[in-house]
Enzyme design. Structure first.
Site, PDB file in Angstrom:
ATOM      1  N   LEU A 125       0.946  -1.247   0.122  1.00 55.53           N
ATOM      2  CA  LEU A 125      -0.046  -0.074  -0.131  1.00 55.53           C
ATOM      3  C   LEU A 125       0.989   1.073  -0.083  1.00 55.53           C
ATOM      4  O   LEU A 125       0.698   2.149  -0.735  1.00 55.53           O
ATOM      5  CB  LEU A 125      -0.889  -0.125   1.199  1.00 55.53           C
ATOM      6  CG  LEU A 125      -1.676   0.934   1.362  1.00 55.53           C
ATOM      7  CD1 LEU A 125      -2.840   1.384   0.272  1.00 55.53           C
ATOM      8  CD2 LEU A 125      -2.759   1.038   2.737  1.00 55.53           C
ATOM      9  N   GLU A 127       3.520   4.079  -0.117  1.00 55.07           N
ATOM     10  CA  GLU A 127       4.416   4.778  -1.208  1.00 55.07           C
ATOM     11  C   GLU A 127       5.203   5.920  -0.740  1.00 55.07           C
ATOM     12  O   GLU A 127       4.680   6.512   0.319  1.00 55.07           O
ATOM     13  CB  GLU A 127       3.706   5.065  -2.586  1.00 55.07           C
ATOM     14  CG  GLU A 127       2.842   4.061  -3.308  1.00 55.07           C
ATOM     15  CD  GLU A 127       2.242   4.446  -4.396  1.00 55.07           C
ATOM     16  OE1 GLU A 127       2.132   5.846  -4.685  1.00 55.07           O
ATOM     17  OE2 GLU A 127       1.302   3.519  -4.948  1.00 55.07           O
ATOM     18  N   GLY A 131       1.778   7.692   2.655  1.00 56.43           N
ATOM     19  CA  GLY A 131       1.885   6.679   3.800  1.00 56.43           C
ATOM     20  C   GLY A 131       0.606   6.882   4.700  1.00 56.43           C
ATOM     21  O   GLY A 131      -0.280   6.345   4.564  1.00 56.43           O
ATOM     22  N   THR A 158       6.424  -5.150   4.491  1.00 50.24           N
ATOM     23  CA  THR A 158       6.671  -6.377   5.148  1.00 50.24           C
ATOM     24  C   THR A 158       6.692  -7.523   4.587  1.00 50.24           C
ATOM     25  O   THR A 158       5.786  -7.949   3.594  1.00 50.24           O
ATOM     26  CB  THR A 158       5.850  -6.389   6.490  1.00 50.24           C
ATOM     27  OG1 THR A 158       5.690  -5.173   6.991  1.00 50.24           O
ATOM     28  CG2 THR A 158       6.139  -7.587   7.358  1.00 50.24           C
ATOM     29  N   GLY A 243      -5.511  -6.275  10.365  1.00 52.36           N
ATOM     30  CA  GLY A 243      -4.355  -6.198  10.444  1.00 52.36           C
ATOM     31  C   GLY A 243      -4.030  -5.398  11.706  1.00 52.36           C
ATOM     32  O   GLY A 243      -3.054  -5.874  12.586  1.00 52.36           O
ATOM     33  N   ARG A 244      -4.729  -4.552  12.340  1.00 47.80           N
ATOM     34  CA  ARG A 244      -4.285  -3.572  13.490  1.00 47.80           C
ATOM     35  C   ARG A 244      -4.766  -4.507  14.648  1.00 47.80           C
ATOM     36  O   ARG A 244      -3.928  -4.020  15.756  1.00 47.80           O
ATOM     37  CB  ARG A 244      -5.043  -2.277  13.225  1.00 47.80           C
ATOM     38  CG  ARG A 244      -4.740  -1.442  12.415  1.00 47.80           C
ATOM     39  CD  ARG A 244      -5.542  -0.057  11.938  1.00 47.80           C
ATOM     40  NE  ARG A 244      -4.920   0.740  11.215  1.00 47.80           N
ATOM     41  CZ  ARG A 244      -5.586   1.420  10.264  1.00 47.80           C
ATOM     42  NH1 ARG A 244      -6.831   1.742  10.426  1.00 47.80           N
ATOM     43  NH2 ARG A 244      -5.062   2.262   9.208  1.00 47.80           N
ATOM     44  N   GLY A 340      18.268  -1.088  34.288  1.00 46.33           N
ATOM     45  CA  GLY A 340      19.395  -0.104  34.605  1.00 46.33           C
ATOM     46  C   GLY A 340      20.337  -0.434  33.413  1.00 46.33           C
ATOM     47  O   GLY A 340      20.113  -0.707  32.233  1.00 46.33           O
ATOM     48  N   GLY A 341      21.426  -0.123  33.810  1.00 43.84           N
ATOM     49  CA  GLY A 341      22.487  -0.238  32.699  1.00 43.84           C
ATOM     50  C   GLY A 341      22.714  -1.348  32.175  1.00 43.84           C
ATOM     51  O   GLY A 341      22.870  -1.477  30.979  1.00 43.84           O
ATOM     52  N   GLU A 364       0.967   0.022  10.063  1.00 45.95           N
ATOM     53  CA  GLU A 364      -0.499  -0.295  10.029  1.00 45.95           C
ATOM     54  C   GLU A 364      -1.327   0.840  10.785  1.00 45.95           C
ATOM     55  O   GLU A 364      -2.241   0.856  11.132  1.00 45.95           O
ATOM     56  CB  GLU A 364      -0.726  -1.714  10.605  1.00 45.95           C
ATOM     57  CG  GLU A 364       0.196  -2.712   9.793  1.00 45.95           C
ATOM     58  CD  GLU A 364      -0.759  -4.301   9.934  1.00 45.95           C
ATOM     59  OE1 GLU A 364      -1.957  -4.230   9.978  1.00 45.95           O
ATOM     60  OE2 GLU A 364       0.121  -5.183   9.591  1.00 45.95           O
TER      61      GLU A 364
END
Ligand code: CAA
Length: 380
Positions: A125, A127, A131, A158, A243-244, A340-341, A364
């Site tokens: 769909l 382009e 969008g 996809t 799809g959603r 954390g880190g 989507e």
């Protein structure tokens, strides 16, 4: 009102969870690094019936509904979101519209091969200039005798590299409003002039394939039209309603993986002489993640139920997608903070979950597009 899954839904969930734990979680990091999916996964998904979950039994599928798909996708995405979106697009954006809008001949021709995974489906769909404004597609299809000649380039597709069959939305009338001049075509990638263009290097869901699809003078017969000529935009929108629900399920799955990782880490990691799970600051994060995820899951299941029962689910699907994607990112953010880190390194898979969650607010239909859909329904 019954909040329990049926026996069949539970079986699908158990099977998908088992597969995710045994096959997807151990491979997810490699999929992310390699920017592809282990080819074995496709045959395993097919053997389990997951590629044809919503395709009718008469065409070799499992003949199940959106609820089973939602339940399966939640589990698959908790294991590897790259695999999850591949299955979601294949089922909800290809198998479903052919089932709903296809002629008997189109169903006979395509559904059995989609059901077995022999053909992977892709939905073309978007382009460069179409969008969020999807009706603005400019890829053209021009009639030549009984055939149509397609020219144009689609982006962010996809399953692009693996696609055997594409649903391509083309402009077939430039004299009417954008939405009324679009037609949907079923285009096999074996067609002369159909090629795969650039592959995107993405932030997350890096194992999935996202590519350009190029159509240069691709000749297809009249029988390639799905539905009616110039009625393709409604097919695109109706298909995205389904799809959603799939992407909302993905969001819940990633969010659940974040919660599970957080609970585990909070119980193991000690600071100030105690596991960090002993601190209310951590406990409250877990409580908020769990509560919001459960609400998102219920929205997903409500939308799936409506679609399975033949009711309009446009608003419910948009609400599920909007809420679940935001909550998924909330959970990913909190999960990384709890780690954390360490969570910011690739020693833990939470940094991948953090990157994977982000796309659910974009594809989507971005979050603000869902808000447009919801508010238009309220105001109409
Ligand atoms: N079902 C059926 N028909 C629908 C519909 C639905 N859900 N939504 C709209 N329509 C119909 C309308 O009723 C209208 O018909 P009439 O003219 O007869 O009244 C017609 O379609 C046009 O509708 P709109 O006026 O609402 O159209 P719009 O141009 O204003 O667009 C939009 C609305 C919601 C913004 C839409 O363009 C949209 O959803 N945009 C986002 C696109 C999107 O999600 N793209 C994702 C692509 S796939 C992807 O992400 C990649 C991947 O592979 C995963």
């Amino acid at each position: 009102m019954n909040f329990e899954l049926s026996e069949q839904e539970n079986l699908v969930r158990e099977m998908s969870r088992d597969f995710a734990q045994k096959e997807l979680i151990p491979r997810a990091k490699q999929h992310d690094i390699d920017e592809t999916i282990d080819p074995d996964i496709f045959s395993q998904l097919s053997e389990l019936g997951l590629m044809g979950l919503t395709i009718g039994e008469e065409y070799g599928g499992a003949g199940m509904g959106n609820m089973e798909l939602a339940v399966a996708l939640e589990e698959l995405n908790a294991g590897c979101a790259s695999v999850g979106v591949t299955v979601s697009v294949h089922n909800s954006l290809l198998g479903s519209p052919i089932t709903k809008w296809g002629t008997d001949e189109q169903k006979q021709e395509w559904l059995p091969r989609l059901a077995t995974g022999e053909l992977i489906g892709a939905y073309c769909l978007t382009e460069p200039n179409a969008g969020s404004d999807a009706a603005a597609v400019s890829t053209s299809a021009v009639q030549d005798g009984d055939d149509w000649i397609i020219n144009g380039t689609k982006i962010f597709v996809t399953n692009g590299e693996w696609a055997g069959l594409c649903l391509v939305y083309c402009r077939t009338d430039t004299t009417v409003s954008n939405a009324n001049g679009v037609t949907a075509f079923l285009v096999p990638m074996s067609s002369e002039g159909a090629t795969v263009g650039n592959k995107e290097k993405k932030t997350g869901i890096r194992g999935s394939s996202t590519t350009e699809m190029i159509f240069e003078n691709v000749r297809v017969p009249a029988s390639a039209v799905l539905g009616e000529v110039n009625a393709g935009f409604k097919i695109a929108m109706d298909t995205l309603d389904g799809g959603r629900i799939g992407i909302a399920s993905q969001a819940v799955g990633i969010g659940q993986a974040c919660l599970d990782a957080s609970v585990k880490y909070a119980g193991e990691r000690e600071q100030f002489g105690r596991p960090i799970a002993a601190f209310q600051a951590i406990q409250f994060k877990l409580a908020d993640m769990s509560t919001r995820l459960e609400a998102a899951r219920l929205l997903v299941r409500k939308a799936a139920w409506l679609r399975d029962n033949g009711q309009v689910c446009t608003q419910a699907a948009a609400q599920a997608k909007l809420f679940a994607s935001v909550i998924s990112n909330f959970c990913a953010d909190e999960c990384l903070q709890i780690h954390g880190g360490a969570g910011y390194t690739d020693d833990f898979h939470v940094e991948r979950l953090f990157r994977d969650a982000r796309i659910t607010e974009i594809y989507e239909g971005a979050t603000d597009i869902q808000r447009i859909v919801i508010s238009r329904n309220l105001l109409s």
